[in-house]
Design an enzyme around this catalytic site. Structure first.
Site, PDB file in Angstrom:
ATOM      1  N   GLU A   1      40.065  47.344  51.183  1.00 47.99           N
ATOM      2  CA  GLU A   1      39.477  46.027  50.973  1.00 47.99           C
ATOM      3  C   GLU A   1      39.557  45.169  52.240  1.00 47.99           C
ATOM      4  OE1 GLU A   1      40.208  42.217  47.954  1.00 47.99           O
ATOM      5  OE2 GLU A   1      41.356  44.079  47.733  1.00 47.99           O
TER       6      GLU A   1
ATOM      7  N   SER B   1      48.445  43.504  42.315  1.00 50.95           N
ATOM      8  CA  SER B   1      48.460  43.411  43.771  1.00 50.95           C
ATOM      9  C   SER B   1      49.899  43.268  44.233  1.00 50.95           C
ATOM     10  CB  SER B   1      47.631  42.205  44.230  1.00 50.95           C
ATOM     11  OG  SER B   1      47.634  42.089  45.632  1.00 50.95           O
TER      12      SER B   1
ATOM     13  N   ASP C   1      44.597  46.638  50.672  1.00 49.95           N
ATOM     14  CA  ASP C   1      43.924  45.378  50.998  1.00 49.95           C
ATOM     15  C   ASP C   1      44.437  44.891  52.343  1.00 49.95           C
ATOM     16  OD1 ASP C   1      42.702  42.926  51.098  1.00 49.95           O
ATOM     17  OD2 ASP C   1      43.749  42.076  49.377  1.00 49.95           O
TER      18      ASP C   1
END
Length: 380
Positions: A225, A147, A200
């Site tokens: 996301e 991430s 995300d």
């Protein structure tokens, strides 16, 4: 594949809680702020047969979740640990009972998850049994994604992603927010071609931003996301109908029931499972089973865990329904020095599932003491 009561019972003698401050190797920026130090609570349960460890994945401030460190510290000491102690006064305690014992306290799932994991670790250690085997793991290693927080600009983002690809990560996730979405995604896609890529949003958008989010369709993403707020299940369903990119829910999925409702409403076609967010690894397995039976892919999210939670996540991600690479990265992605003696490392784009008893890790007592800023031990 429901888990039968197969773990050993434990006799609780004490529960130790510690607040840790672990410096991050680099600032980590999302739509809700920047972290330079990870604040987390670790749990140590002391039993007649040995200790077990767990991790409460709250943060210093309640911006990602309503749970935060000082709130978790308070509710653990005043309500949840005493409830476990009381339950274990007259009979041995089974890990599978922890969720039911703590259920009368509303919410506080991250605290409950950390306590359950510590009891489970202690129990499985007495049996010499790995957590992965107990949960139903079918792999001995899992693909590792990374991430990447919001960077200074798209060029800096491309540079950061290049570094992680060079390290061998097999999937890239980039954080986005309004004004830092389409251009950032385009920069990564243009620089690296058809790498497995997802974004995300951490609830940074509303349904009014549907056109902006639809502009991401051209990048052939694995998923987007949690674009909307955690309670916007109906709006997520409306958004999903307008996008080609699969919508994945994260913060919205707080239980197996929430997952079932989201799937029924077609609010998501992928689900991110975080054990801390759903109240524990046993509830995480229930969500996995639900999604597997429905043909819905799941993946294991991360909360910048120490080696305790990272080992547990690797075991969870080895279950058969986890068909997308998760956020179980190497410890060095976030920390120069972990609190375990053998931190998880990246091996050909994968991390190995620990095979030792329980979590399969050992705590480094010196490293643990060095980052402890508060400690309490609760006894009967």
């Amino acid at each position: 594949m429901p888990i039968a009561r197969a773990a050993a019972s434990v006799n609780l003698e004490a529960v130790e809680l510690r607040v840790l401050h672990l410096p991050l190797v680099a600032p980590f920026t999302t739509s809700f702020g920047t972290e330079t130090v990870r604040e987390v609570i670790v749990v140590r349960v002391r039993t007649a047969d040995g200790d077990g460890w767990g991790e409460i994945v709250t943060q210093h401030e309640p911006y990602y979740s309503s749970e935060y460190t000082q709130g978790a510290w308070d509710v653990a000491q005043r309500f949840l640990v005493p409830a476990l102690m009381d339950a274990g006064t007259f009979a041995p305690l089974f890990p599978e009972q922890v969720g039911t014992i703590l259920e009368p306290v509303i919410g506080h799932r991250m605290v409950k998850a950390g306590l359950e994991l510590a009891v489970l670790d202690a129990s499985l250690r007495t049996q010499g049994r790995p957590l992965g085997e107990y949960l139903g793991a079918v792999r001995d290693r899992v693909p590792s994604g990374v991430s990447v927080g919001i960077q200074r600009d798209p060029a800096a983002l491309v540079e950061a992603v290049q570094g992680y690809l060079d390290q061998g990560y097999v999937r890239i996730k980039i954080k986005i927010k309004p004004g830092r979405d389409v251009a950032d995604t385009a920069a990564v896609r243009d620089a690296f071609g058809e790498i497995p890529l997802q974004v995300d949003a951490n609830s940074a958008y509303t349904l009014a931003d549907a056109d902006v989010l639809a502009a991401l369709d051209r990048f052939d993403l694995l998923l987007i996301e949690q674009p909307l707020q955690e309670d916007d299940i109906v709006d997520h369903a409306a958004l999903a109908a307008r996008l080609r990119t699969p919508v994945c829910l994260d913060e919205s999925i707080v239980s197996a029931k929430a997952a079932r409702d989201a799937l029924a409403l077609r609010a998501a076609s992928v689900i991110n499972i975080k054990a801390g967010r759903v109240g524990g690894y046993l509830e995480a397995v229930r969500i996995h089973d639900l999604c597997r039976d429905a043909g819905v892919p799941v993946w294991c999210g991360g909360m910048l865990e120490t080696g305790i939670g990272r080992a547990a996540n690797a075991a969870l991600a080895a279950l058969p329904g986890f068909t997308l690479p998760g956020d179980v990265s190497a410890a060095g992605r976030f920390y120069r020095r972990d609190i375990v003696t053998d931190p998880i490392v990246l091996d050909d784009g994968h991390v190995r599932v620990p095979t030792g008893p329980g979590l399969g890790i050992e705590i480094d007592p010196v490293a643990l003491d060095d980052v402890t800023v508060e400690r309490v031990e609760l006894r009967r």
